[in-house]
Design a protein around this motif. Structure first.
Motif: not given
Ligand code: NAP
Length: 860
Positions: A499-513
């Motif tokens: 989520g780091a590419n969108v300003p203000g978006k919470p830092r959170f690993f989005l997919p299941y790895i």
């Protein structure tokens, strides 16, 4: 064909989106006999392949695999023209599939869902479109894609440019002709990297504005890979099944070669083969540990950088194109056709925004900190609000008006990436918390659609009307998703996965790895366990089997699987000598643990004879004496030695900054209770008396131990208190044996399957102590007087039979007025926390332990 708002249409299900996932979902729902309406904002089917029409747009999973597999007939009727098909061909394929399956009548195009709300009494969703149309349905399924909501331009002055503006994600249907134009491209992700070489062919001048250089390998496009075609021809079903149960959704042979231990020749050979093959899952599989081990990753990354330097002739440009701020694979790697070569063309220029950031877009072009550029056209290849953007972009209101956007304000929360609490009957295909973007999307899409269809079929058969995950199941899954990411290098990158590419978006690993295979397994288990973690209701029915589907740390689970596959005999079936030999072989094969300043072996003279010890001195400053930790190894008083716990001792030494003296006490069955405990106490007395010689600070001594070693450490503390010395500053007890009562619940829950079993514990006790002695506090310190003992740090592991006695000891110490810090190793077994260099998820626990050890001593 918008309908009047006053008469809501009724359907069993509404699907939003007519891309790969929406089309297949429609097909499956129809098969179940449900009435369905698909709402699609575009003018045709295709989803991402409808919108992303920029020059050079292609898939980057081979077409042999980037295709529907659910219908062999459909497969037979379509032949892909190349390894990586162009956007028009993929769009054509989806049109063909929609027509061939007769899907179009149920799809409404140019209809954008603007809001939706759950009606609890009616148990239905009401969905509103931009045309004011209202539709009511029982099931609401988002097939909106992970990379469908373009990121809005976050650059100063973006609206001011007077020339042509293009977005790769919204390319005009009539195309764009850049002939003779001065063109700017902003962004060097997959879209930029695919389009730049083609734009360069037309433009008179191309300037690429790069913020972060990206890893890219040549696609080597051409005919579909012969090996894959052969396998498909031989046995299509076997190949498709292999894809479904693979890690990434494309069959490959996962390597077990580690970067650090491979020879230079092997490293080079594996890398060159992957480079020549031109497949994403190939270059991600050069080494087994490149995704988790920085040193291994660096080898691959450096080889790619070498390639970039060998292709790009201007050294400064080459260097600027070399990614250095993230590990390879932690941002989505790209496949390209002539990307780096493009920078050798005289009319192509790279602007490194790290050196000269964009100040503003102007009417004429782009102004950076150093220069003003004039352009006829600007192309934004700046990416997407990935995975969550399209979901929260619709106003979705669940039970009690709960808005999805509000619920996810700190990051998405899902169960299996499929559903979210508070939103009954609301399904997400390839949602956050599912493998989706880390996998071959077509395989993940089919798996999700099949799971949802199976779920709805089950509900129909059981007369159920609603389904919703429980809060427990959802938080358990979120934790598991983050646990899987935490053992990889991914969270270190500023990627859109985070989520780091969108300003203000919470830092959170989005997919299941955790892998397509592991994920499928989890989803299947949920269903087969009566929809574990879901509440299902219907007339007169309210079913809920609450629970968490994955509680174990993913790398611990891998170790257990590996050991099960190795078919090692249970230790308790062996003689003590054979068990020791097996353990010695295991220790030999284990990673060595971190470097420390100095390691010396010696002997401790005690009344019973000499006890071997190994001293670990931390590296680096400060010079001079350090606090001292006397450590006792694990092994049930029967097994273990200085070598078995060497990596852990190094780790404790490096983390705590203390001198660690590991003591090899005498073992059963040769010498039985209370020899080990008495040896431990004697060793502590000796260490205290010889602190100066050991390079330690007199009076600053703690004891530590793991398992049976923690048992003798705890006993030594009681003996020292009774003998009024030596003074012990603290006791670190890692998964200790503190009692001989084997009836606590953790013995029932964890008595089998997690390496230390009830049977093995019985074997240890039988070797060590007569039943009559097992209640003696020198065997079961929990039964002793706990007053006046040194403060404690007690580590317990979820999947350890000894968990509950460790917790009981911490509570009993507290009750006796002894400060006791309880560190609960979540998702760990009795052994996993100590597996330095093997179980990455143990590192944070050991960091906490190291900190606790340091806290036993006064600040330096
Ligand atoms: P992306 O990977 O997010 O790349 C966006 C690029 O724009 C990055 O280089 C980014 O720099 C840059 N950028 C964003 N905002 C910027 C700003 N304000 N100023 C300067 N630069 C800025 O987006 P994408 O290329 O569209 O690809 C997204 C994903 O879609 C891919 O990773 C892939 O999964 C998928 N995709 C696949 C294919 C395919 O081959 N099948 C093709 C295209 C896309 P930073 O890195 O510094 O943020």
């Amino acid at each position: 064909m918008n309908k009047p708002a006053s008469v809501p249409e009724q359907f069993d299900a509404v699907v939003v989106g007519a891309g790969f996932s929406g089309l297949y979902m429609l097909y499956r729902l129809r098969q179940l006999g449900l009435s369905v309406r698909v709402l699609e904002s575009a003018g045709d089917v295709g989803g991402t392949w409808y919108w992303n029409r920029y020059p050079g747009a292609r898939c980057d999973i081979p077409t042999t695999d980037y295709t529907y597999s659910f219908d062999p007939e459909l497969e037979k009727e379509w032949t892909w023209s190349e390894k990586y098909a162009t956007q028009p061909e993929i769009l054509e394929y989806l049109r063909f599939a929609a027509d061939r399956l007769g899907l179009r009548p149920d799809i409404e195009f140019s209809a954008t869902v603007t809001s939706s709300r759950w009606d609890e009494p009616e148990k239905r969703w009401t969905i509103t479109t931009d045309g004011g149309q209202e539709i009511r349905c029982r099931y609401y399924i988002m097939a909106t894609g992970c990379l469908s909501m373009p990121k809005s331009p976050d650059i100063e002055g973006a609206g001011r440019f007077a020339g042509q503006v293009y977005f790769t994600s919204r390319w005009p249907h009539e195309g764009a002709d850049f002939t003779g134009q001065r063109v700017a491209v902003i962004g060097t992700g997959s879209s930029g990297i695919q389009s730049i070489p083609l734009i360069a062919r037309q433009a008179s001048q191309l300037t690429v504005f790069q913020r972060t250089p990206n890893f890219s390998i040549p696609a080597h496009n051409g005919p579909a890979p012969a090996d894959r075609l052969d396998r498909l021809a031989e046995d299509r079903d076997e190949y498709r099944d292999a894809a479904r149960w693979s890690r990434g959704g494309v069959p490959i042979d996962p390597t077990d070669i580690l970067g650090g231990t491979a020879s230079e020749a092997v490293r080079r050979e594996r890398f060159e083969a992957a480079w020549a093959q031109g497949e994403l899952f190939g270059i991600l599989n050069v080494f087994a540990d490149q995704g988790v081990n920085p040193a291994s990753n660096d080898i691959v990354a450096e080889m790619i950088r070498e390639k970039i330097r060998s292709i790009v002739t201007d050294p400064e440009t080459a260097e600027a194109l070399c990614p250095k701020d993230h590990y390879f694979g932690t941002k989505r790697p790209c496949l390209d056709t002539g990307y780096f070569e493009t920078y050798n063309l005289p009319h192509v220029q790279l602007v490194d925004l790290r050196k000269q950031p964009i100040v503003s877009i102007t009417e004429e072009g782009i102004e950076t900190a150093d220069e003003s550029f004039g352009f006829d056209a600007i192309v934004y290849a700046t990416g997407f609000d990935a995975m969550t953007g399209a979901l929260v972009g619709v106003d979705v209101a669940g039970r009690d008006g709960l808005s999805l956007k509000e619920k996810w304000v700190a990051g998405p929360s899902t169960y299996l990436g499929l559903m979210t609490t508070g939103f009954p009957n609301f399904f997400m295909l390839t949602g956050p918390g599912s493998p989706s973007v880390l996998s071959n999307m077509t395989v993940s899409i089919e798996q999700h659609v099949d799971w949802v269809a199976g779920c709805l079929e089950n509900m129909r058969d059981e007369g159920l009307e609603t389904i919703e995950p429980t809060a427990l199941a959802e938080s358990g899954w979120n934790q598991h998703v983050q646990d899987c990411a935490a053992i990889t290098l991914h969270p270190t990158a500023n990627s859109w996965y985070m989520g780091a590419n969108v300003p203000g978006k919470p830092r959170f690993f989005l997919p299941y790895i955790g892998g397509v295979n592991a994920y499928r397994q989890a989803c299947d288990e949920v269903a087969s366990q009566g929809y574990l973690g879901f509440r299902l209701t219907g007339p007169g029915q309210d079913q809920c089997r609450d629970g968490i589907i994955r509680r174990m740390q993913p790398d611990v689970a891998m170790v257990l699987e590996f050991m099960a596959a190795a078919g090692l005999p249970p230790l308790e079936t062996l003689s003590a000598a054979d068990a020791r030999a097996l353990l010695a072989a295991t220790a030999e094969a284990s990673p060595p643990g971190p470097e420390v300043g100095e390691v010396t072996d010696g002997l401790i003279p005690v009344p019973s004879g000499d006890l071997p010890y190994r001293l670990y001195r931390p590296a680096g400053p400060p010079e001079g004496p350090r606090p001292l930790v006397v450590y006792f190894h694990g092994g049930g008083w029967v097994l273990g030695n200085l070598d078995s716990d060497d990596p852990l001792c190094r780790d404790l030494c490096a983390r705590s900054g203390a001198v660690v003296v590991s003591v090899n006490y005498r073992h059963a069955p040769e010498v039985r209770f209370p020899a080990a405990a008495l040896d431990a106490f004697a060793a502590v007395q000796w260490a205290d008396a010889n602190a100066i010689e050991l390079g330690a600070i007199p009076g600053q001594l703690a004891v530590a131990g793991w398992s049976a070693g923690a048992n003798v450490a705890a006993v030594a503390c009681q003996l020292a208190r009774d003998a009024e010395g030596p003074h012990i500053s603290g006791q670190l007890l890692i998964c200790p044996v503190v009692d001989s009562d084997m009836t606590r619940p953790s013995y029932t829950e964890n008595g089998a399957g997690y390496i230390l079993t009830t049977a093995l514990m019985r074997w240890f006790w039988d070797y060590y102590a007569d039943p009559a002695d097992r209640g003696d506090p020198r065997a079961a310190p929990l039964r002793g007087n706990l007053e006046g003992l040194p403060e404690a740090c007690i580590v317990t592991a979820d999947f350890d039979p000894l968990r509950d006695e460790g917790i009981a000891y911490a509570r009993a110490l507290e009750a006796a007025g002894v400060p006791a810090r309880l560190v609960r190793a979540r998702g760990h077994t009795h052994t996993s926390v100590t597996m330095v260099g093997v179980v990455i998820s143990g590192a944070p626990v050991r960091a906490e332990i190291g900190e606790a050890l340091g806290d036993f001593f006064p600040a330096p």
